[in-house]
Design a protein around this motif. Structure first.
Motif, PDB file in Angstrom:
ATOM      1  N   GLY A  63      13.245 -45.756  13.465  1.00 41.43           N
ATOM      2  CA  GLY A  63      13.335 -45.681  14.917  1.00 41.43           C
ATOM      3  C   GLY A  63      12.219 -44.856  15.522  1.00 41.43           C
ATOM      4  N   THR A  64      12.328 -44.604  16.815  1.00 43.44           N
ATOM      5  CA  THR A  64      11.316 -43.830  17.519  1.00 43.44           C
ATOM      6  C   THR A  64      11.972 -42.743  18.368  1.00 43.44           C
ATOM      7  OG1 THR A  64      11.291 -45.347  19.397  1.00 43.44           O
ATOM      8  CG2 THR A  64       9.679 -45.754  17.666  1.00 43.44           C
ATOM      9  N   LEU A  65      11.185 -41.725  18.667  1.00 42.61           N
ATOM     10  CA  LEU A  65      11.625 -40.589  19.462  1.00 42.61           C
ATOM     11  C   LEU A  65      10.503 -40.267  20.438  1.00 42.61           C
ATOM     12  CD1 LEU A  65      13.370 -37.969  19.919  1.00 42.61           C
ATOM     13  CD2 LEU A  65      12.072 -36.978  18.045  1.00 42.61           C
ATOM     14  N   THR A  66      10.843 -40.064  21.705  1.00 40.13           N
ATOM     15  CA  THR A  66       9.862 -39.674  22.706  1.00 40.13           C
ATOM     16  C   THR A  66      10.407 -38.497  23.500  1.00 40.13           C
ATOM     17  OG1 THR A  66       9.097 -41.955  22.926  1.00 40.13           O
ATOM     18  CG2 THR A  66       8.480 -40.437  24.681  1.00 40.13           C
ATOM     19  N   VAL A  67       9.585 -37.450  23.621  1.00 39.63           N
ATOM     20  CA  VAL A  67       9.941 -36.277  24.407  1.00 39.63           C
ATOM     21  C   VAL A  67       8.871 -36.089  25.474  1.00 39.63           C
ATOM     22  CG1 VAL A  67      10.379 -33.789  24.381  1.00 39.63           C
ATOM     23  CG2 VAL A  67      11.013 -35.179  22.399  1.00 39.63           C
ATOM     24  N   VAL A  68       9.289 -35.971  26.731  1.00 39.23           N
ATOM     25  CA  VAL A  68       8.373 -35.645  27.830  1.00 39.23           C
ATOM     26  C   VAL A  68       8.641 -34.198  28.193  1.00 39.23           C
ATOM     27  CG1 VAL A  68       7.715 -36.155  30.204  1.00 39.23           C
ATOM     28  CG2 VAL A  68       8.337 -38.028  28.658  1.00 39.23           C
ATOM     29  N   CYS A  69       7.566 -33.387  28.246  1.00 34.16           N
ATOM     30  CA  CYS A  69       7.737 -31.956  28.473  1.00 34.16           C
ATOM     31  C   CYS A  69       6.504 -31.359  29.143  1.00 34.16           C
ATOM     32  CB  CYS A  69       8.000 -31.239  27.151  1.00 34.16           C
ATOM     33  SG  CYS A  69       6.654 -31.381  25.967  1.00 34.16           S
ATOM     34  N   VAL A  70       6.656 -30.118  29.582  1.00 34.30           N
ATOM     35  CA  VAL A  70       5.524 -29.387  30.148  1.00 34.30           C
ATOM     36  C   VAL A  70       4.563 -28.995  29.028  1.00 34.30           C
ATOM     37  CG1 VAL A  70       4.839 -27.257  31.332  1.00 34.30           C
ATOM     38  CG2 VAL A  70       6.824 -28.562  32.130  1.00 34.30           C
ATOM     39  N   ASP A  71       5.109 -28.526  27.892  1.00 38.66           N
ATOM     40  CA  ASP A  71       4.268 -28.092  26.780  1.00 38.66           C
ATOM     41  C   ASP A  71       5.083 -28.118  25.491  1.00 38.66           C
ATOM     42  OD1 ASP A  71       1.977 -27.220  25.510  1.00 38.66           O
ATOM     43  OD2 ASP A  71       2.099 -25.171  26.261  1.00 38.66           O
ATOM     44  N   LEU A  72       4.390 -28.024  24.362  1.00 42.17           N
ATOM     45  CA  LEU A  72       5.054 -27.959  23.068  1.00 42.17           C
ATOM     46  C   LEU A  72       4.295 -27.001  22.171  1.00 42.17           C
ATOM     47  CD1 LEU A  72       3.412 -29.787  20.709  1.00 42.17           C
ATOM     48  CD2 LEU A  72       4.160 -31.591  22.252  1.00 42.17           C
ATOM     49  N   ARG A  73       5.024 -26.476  21.193  1.00 43.41           N
ATOM     50  CA  ARG A  73       4.427 -25.571  20.217  1.00 43.41           C
ATOM     51  C   ARG A  73       4.992 -25.939  18.848  1.00 43.41           C
ATOM     52  NH1 ARG A  73       2.794 -19.601  20.650  1.00 43.41           N
ATOM     53  NH2 ARG A  73       2.467 -20.390  22.739  1.00 43.41           N
ATOM     54  N   ALA A  74       4.115 -26.126  17.889  1.00 44.17           N
ATOM     55  CA  ALA A  74       4.529 -26.498  16.538  1.00 44.17           C
ATOM     56  C   ALA A  74       4.281 -25.343  15.583  1.00 44.17           C
ATOM     57  CB  ALA A  74       3.759 -27.725  16.073  1.00 44.17           C
ATOM     58  N   SER A  75       5.203 -25.158  14.632  1.00 45.01           N
ATOM     59  CA  SER A  75       5.009 -24.136  13.605  1.00 45.01           C
ATOM     60  C   SER A  75       5.545 -24.659  12.279  1.00 45.01           C
ATOM     61  CB  SER A  75       5.693 -22.827  13.996  1.00 45.01           C
ATOM     62  OG  SER A  75       7.072 -23.025  14.194  1.00 45.01           O
ATOM     63  N   TRP A  76       4.826 -24.316  11.225  1.00 40.69           N
ATOM     64  CA  TRP A  76       5.215 -24.684   9.868  1.00 40.69           C
ATOM     65  C   TRP A  76       5.963 -23.527   9.252  1.00 40.69           C
ATOM     66  CZ3 TRP A  76       4.506 -29.547   8.190  1.00 40.69           C
ATOM     67  CH2 TRP A  76       3.567 -30.341   8.857  1.00 40.69           C
ATOM     68  N   THR A  77       7.051 -23.830   8.517  1.00 42.24           N
ATOM     69  CA  THR A  77       7.818 -22.784   7.836  1.00 42.24           C
ATOM     70  C   THR A  77       7.953 -23.147   6.366  1.00 42.24           C
ATOM     71  OG1 THR A  77       9.899 -23.883   8.412  1.00 42.24           O
ATOM     72  CG2 THR A  77       9.126 -22.159   9.901  1.00 42.24           C
ATOM     73  N   ALA A  78       7.963 -22.138   5.534  1.00 39.10           N
ATOM     74  CA  ALA A  78       8.014 -22.348   4.093  1.00 39.10           C
ATOM     75  C   ALA A  78       9.291 -23.080   3.678  1.00 39.10           C
ATOM     76  CB  ALA A  78       7.935 -21.014   3.376  1.00 39.10           C
ATOM     77  N   ALA A  79       9.138 -23.961   2.722  1.00 41.42           N
ATOM     78  CA  ALA A  79      10.277 -24.687   2.142  1.00 41.42           C
ATOM     79  C   ALA A  79      10.165 -24.568   0.629  1.00 41.42           C
ATOM     80  CB  ALA A  79      10.249 -26.138   2.567  1.00 41.42           C
TER      81      ALA A  79
END
Length: 85
Positions: A63-79
């Motif tokens: 499927g697909t996902l769409t988010v409309v926003c003012v801004d976004l921030r991505a961060s990677w976390t250890a797994a």
């Protein structure tokens, strides 16, 4: 709003957390209506300009996902990936 993508030890050893601010739109289009939260492997994602800020479109196997926003921030976390994965 936050969306977390879990790692796949074959490709990544970290999880991805995306935090969206000022969300004005959110659409999930699943291939199977019974599996809205299980979209499967991410095939591609794209951040595009939008009159409200930006549009983050994510295409997955299921499927697909769409988010409309003012801004976004991505961060990677250890797994944790075992050597048997």
């Amino acid at each position: 709003m936050e969306i977390e993508f879990q790692h796949n030890c074959w490709k990544h050893d970290q999880d991805l957390l995306i935090r969206y601010t000022g969300v004005s739109g959110f659409v999930v289009v699943p291939e199977d209506e019974n599996r809205v939260t299980e979209l499967g492997t991410v095939l591609l994602d794209e951040v595009l300009p939008h009159r409200d800020g930006c549009s983050h479109e994510i295409a997955c196997w299921e499927g697909t996902l769409t988010v409309v926003c003012v801004d976004l921030r991505a961060s990677w976390t250890a797994a944790t990936c075992s050597s048997r994965s």
